[in-house]
Write an enzyme that holds these catalytic residues in place. Structure first.
Site, mmCIF file in Angstrom:
data_model
loop_
_atom_site.group_PDB
_atom_site.id
_atom_site.type_symbol
_atom_site.label_atom_id
_atom_site.label_comp_id
_atom_site.label_asym_id
_atom_site.label_seq_id
_atom_site.Cartn_x
_atom_site.Cartn_y
_atom_site.Cartn_z
ATOM 1 N N SER A 103 42.481 38.993 32.121
ATOM 2 C CA SER A 103 41.534 38.321 33.001
ATOM 3 C C SER A 103 40.145 38.218 32.377
ATOM 4 C CB SER A 103 41.493 39.062 34.350
ATOM 5 O OG SER A 103 40.798 38.330 35.316
ATOM 6 N N ASP A 244 37.066 32.414 34.325
ATOM 7 C CA ASP A 244 37.253 33.617 33.517
ATOM 8 C C ASP A 244 38.397 33.379 32.534
ATOM 9 O OD1 ASP A 244 39.300 33.667 35.389
ATOM 10 O OD2 ASP A 244 39.310 35.843 35.575
ATOM 11 N N ASP A 246 41.547 33.952 32.330
ATOM 12 C CA ASP A 246 42.827 33.371 32.749
ATOM 13 C C ASP A 246 42.654 32.342 33.851
ATOM 14 O OD1 ASP A 246 42.183 35.226 34.729
ATOM 15 O OD2 ASP A 246 44.262 35.815 35.064
ATOM 16 N N ASP A 248 41.702 32.292 36.927
ATOM 17 C CA ASP A 248 42.066 32.476 38.336
ATOM 18 C C ASP A 248 40.845 32.756 39.203
ATOM 19 O OD1 ASP A 248 41.526 35.078 37.533
ATOM 20 O OD2 ASP A 248 43.352 35.944 38.392
#
Length: 448
Positions: A103, A244, A246, A248
């Protein structure tokens, strides 16, 4: 049961150090593969996506070895946002989806997020069952040579995700005439985010789109918005979108260079959706970290706020239980469950852009929907096993809570992904808030 590998959001740690080693990744593949292969004679499959960090090249083949050794077919996506993996798990009728990502963490870390066949993150019960199988995975019976899993790579996963994202924007609306700066954090969305925005009609100014394996989240992205704020001013953009690693989560920046956090974005979307009759329930779901100002604003709109433990998976669980279709976190995880089963930074940002297009107003006028109550979060790194169990720390916490009374809140939690104690205080009086958070943080630091 005590968790050995899984935290609040899958498995995470420093790459090539337990629990993020190739061996453990392979054992996870074997254990999860056996769990999801139960029942029936059909071929079972898993889809795997990743972000751009260097260690993904090590973790991915280890997972593939684990899954194929127990007879699971594997589909590889390459770099793809976490919500894309969730969507494609369901779309391709896979039994399991895995996202290789840490993340917003630096490149040294990596992680594994798991999704069930419905596209939702696995429950605590399933994670614990998989975890219990991991330590004995190497001793369990493997698939016969003729029953080994096969591996294939899907080259159009990014294009499929882009089309899904674009379809969430109001039909007939376009971003024509808007200048949009998007920061992809040198992460999983470095191709898909600028492309989706361009195809919707925006003039796009991308940054953080040159991943090299090491620079993911490095002074860019939703946790480091200075680069985006500078870019918005430089390119005279109407909006900045910070994702960010990833993708999400997202944090917005208005045309003046001011940051708009997840709480304000939730408030903006909730207010707009109520007017348009799109809310499934008269309320939204957030975590204990969301600002009291958001709660007060929602009440003024006739909407409730349900709070959960920190973590978008807990937000999603509550949304499913209560029939809510909007929820999220202050950090920028926004869940729009009419379209996706987990947080999605791009889809959340498009909701704000839709309001801008509809009203013709700048982001600075529409996004600051409430006055935040003074709030401060301090992360305290620790080495001892359980600093919150120490009597000295408990005494300080009790004293601070008593002093705040009904005029503030104190939220203290242990991070599920790092050796950190997160101390958050909130109070109508800024001085009281500052004193509260500092006292508790100092007490934790004194334990070491």
């Amino acid at each position: 049961m005590t968790r050995k590998y899984f935290g609040t959001d899958g498995i995470r740690g420093t790459a090539n150090t337990p629990p993020m080693t190739p061996e453990i990744a392979m054992r996870l593949g074997m254990a999860a593969g056996k769990y999801f292969r139960r029942g029936g004679t059909r071929r079972h499959s898993v889809v795997i996506g990743k972000d751009t960090r260097l260690s993904g090249y090590m973790i991915e083949p280890a997972l593939v070895a684990g899954f194929t050794s127990v007879g699971m077919d594997v589909t590889l996506f390459g770099p793809l946002p976490t919500p894309g993996v969730a969507m494609m798990t369901r779309s391709l009728r896979a039994d399991l989806g895995v996202m290789i990502s840490a993340s917003h963490n630096a490149f040294e870390d990596n992680g594994l997020k798991l999704f069930g066949p419905d596209g939702y993150k696995l429950s605590d019960e399933i994670e614990l069952e998989i975890e219990s199988r991991m330590d004995r995975a190497l001793d369990d019976k493997l698939a016969a040579p003729s029953a080994l899993g096969r591996t294939r790579r899907v080259d159009d996963a990014q294009a499929r995700y882009i089309e899904i994202v674009k379809a969430t924007f109001p039909r007939g609306s376009r971003l024509s005439g808007l200048r949009v700066c998007v920061d992809c954090a040198n992460g999983a969305a470095y191709k898909v985010a600028p492309t989706a925005l361009y195809e919707l009609g925006a003039e796009v100014f991308p940054i953080g789109v040159a991943p090299d394996g090491f620079n993911i989240n490095q002074e860019v992205g939703s946790t480091h918005t200075l680069a985006l704020r500078d870019a918005v001013k430089k390119y005279r953009a109407d909006i900045g979108i910070a994702l960010d690693g990833d993708a999400d989560r997202c944090i917005l920046v208005d045309e003046k260079g001011n940051e708009i956090d997840g709480d304000q974005l939730i408030g903006l979307i909730a207010g707009d959706w109520k007017k348009r009759g799109l809310l499934a329930r008269d309320g939204v779901v957030t975590t204990v970290m969301s600002n009291l100002g958001l709660e007060n604003y929602l009440k003024s709109q006739g909407l409730s706020l349900d709070r959960t433990k920190v973590g978008d998976r807990y937000v999603v669980e509550r949304m499913r239980e209560g029939g809510f279709n909007l929820g999220g976190e202050q950090s920028g995880h926004i869940v729009v469950s009419d379209h996706v089963t987990t947080g999605d930074g791009m889809i959340a940002a498009l909701q704000a852009l839709a309001v801008m297009v509809e009203t013709g107003k700048p982001l600075s006028e529409i996004a600051n929907v409430f006055e935040p109550v003074p709030q401060k979060l301090v992360n305290v790194r620790y080495q001892s096993e359980a600093p919150l169990d120490q009597d000295s720390v408990k005494q300080v916490i009790s004293a601070v809570e008593a002093r705040l009374g009904s005029t503030g809140r104190l939220v203290i939690r242990k991070s599920g992904t790092e050796p950190l104690i997160r101390v958050m205080a909130e109070a109508e009086d800024a001085a009281a808030m500052e004193s509260a958070v500092n006292e508790v943080a100092d007490a934790v630091r004194s334990i070491g």
